[in-house]
Design a protein around this motif. Structure first.
Motif, PDB file in Angstrom:
ATOM      1  N   GLU A  81       0.855  -1.196   0.000  1.00  0.00           N
ATOM      2  CA  GLU A  81       0.000   0.000   0.000  1.00  0.00           C
ATOM      3  C   GLU A  81       0.889   1.242   0.000  1.00  0.00           C
ATOM      4  N   ARG A  83       0.318   4.345  -0.153  1.00  0.00           N
ATOM      5  CA  ARG A  83      -0.156   5.492   0.628  1.00  0.00           C
ATOM      6  C   ARG A  83       0.124   5.346   2.121  1.00  0.00           C
ATOM      7  N   ARG A 127       0.594   7.094  -5.137  1.00  0.00           N
ATOM      8  CA  ARG A 127       0.290   8.121  -4.140  1.00  0.00           C
ATOM      9  C   ARG A 127      -0.287   9.400  -4.748  1.00  0.00           C
ATOM     10  N   GLU A 130      -4.091  10.315  -4.340  1.00  0.00           N
ATOM     11  CA  GLU A 130      -4.423  10.678  -2.958  1.00  0.00           C
ATOM     12  C   GLU A 130      -3.926  12.091  -2.643  1.00  0.00           C
ATOM     13  N   ASP A 133      -6.328  14.438  -4.483  1.00  0.00           N
ATOM     14  CA  ASP A 133      -7.644  14.360  -3.862  1.00  0.00           C
ATOM     15  C   ASP A 133      -7.674  15.132  -2.543  1.00  0.00           C
ATOM     16  N   GLN A 134      -6.679  14.918  -1.711  1.00  0.00           N
ATOM     17  CA  GLN A 134      -6.645  15.623  -0.428  1.00  0.00           C
ATOM     18  C   GLN A 134      -6.428  17.118  -0.611  1.00  0.00           C
ATOM     19  N   ALA A 154      -6.051  10.868   6.864  1.00  0.00           N
ATOM     20  CA  ALA A 154      -5.635  11.871   5.884  1.00  0.00           C
ATOM     21  C   ALA A 154      -4.473  12.697   6.418  1.00  0.00           C
ATOM     22  N   PHE A 157      -1.313  10.706   6.335  1.00  0.00           N
ATOM     23  CA  PHE A 157      -0.784  10.644   4.973  1.00  0.00           C
ATOM     24  C   PHE A 157      -0.070  11.939   4.617  1.00  0.00           C
ATOM     25  N   ARG A 158      -0.687  13.080   4.904  1.00  0.00           N
ATOM     26  CA  ARG A 158      -0.075  14.382   4.573  1.00  0.00           C
ATOM     27  C   ARG A 158       1.240  14.589   5.317  1.00  0.00           C
TER      28      ARG A 158
END
Length: 191
Positions: A81, A83, A127, A130, A133-134, A154, A157-158
């Motif tokens: 994964e 992300r 990635r 994402e 999108d974010q 989220a 991830f950031r």
């Protein structure tokens, strides 16, 4: 990221250290190994910055192992994964994982470099959606922000974004804000 002499990203990426094993004794360079010895002995292992590693490796004074940010463990995590991996934690100094990978590729044989290139490309592609999108989501929220259980994932991830991904995030966020302003301006003009 370019290899421009004046590029801050290139300078930071070249300052990352890689583990080298010296093949020969090198007099008056013991300080590179971080010890109090005056010279570097054969088979001494020492982390040296990549900008210096070019000279040492191409002079055939040392060998190096692929750095852990590109090792099997990270590759497997990225395959599972992309992300979920915090790229910024892997390299430090601004989190320029992709830039460091490019520098490591320059040292490797073609076959090994192609392997690292594939890892970098797949991670980026895995990635990118994402990131965009974010960025658009947070641009739409405005200064109020958001809350809730999904924001923990989220936010995590950031926090793990590489420097290149952070730049793309900022660009996508600004783009989404401009589109929103343009769209709102057109709606007002139609009324």
């Amino acid at each position: 990221m370019d290899n421009d002499y004046f590029s801050i990203d290139a300078i930071l990426a070249e300052n990352q250290k890689i583990q080298c094993t010296f093949k020969v004794d090198i007099p008056d360079m013991g300080h590179l190994a971080g010890g109090s010895d005056r010279e570097i002995k054969s088979l001494t292992k020492a982390p040296i910055p990549i900008w210096l590693a070019y000279i040492v490796l191409f002079s055939d004074w040392a060998d190096f192992t692929i750095p852990s940010p590109f090792g099997i463990r990270v590759r497997n995590a990225l395959k599972a994964e992309p992300r979920s991996v915090k790229l910024s934690n892997l390299v430090g100094a601004g989190g320029l994982w992709y830039g460091f990978g490019k520098m490591v590729m320059d040292i490797l044989s073609e076959e090994q470099a192609n392997g690292i290139s594939e890892v970098l490309t797949k991670a980026f592609k895995g990635r990118l959606l994402e990131v965009i999108d974010q960025a658009q989501h947070f641009a739409a929220l405005g200064p109020a922000g958001g809350g809730g259980p999904s924001t923990d994932t989220a936010q995590s991830f950031r926090e793990g974004l590489d420097g290149t991904e952070r730049e793309l995030f900022a660009l996508a966020q600004e783009s989404a804000k401009r589109i929103k302003r343009w769209h709102e301006g057109n709606d007002k003009a139609r009324r």
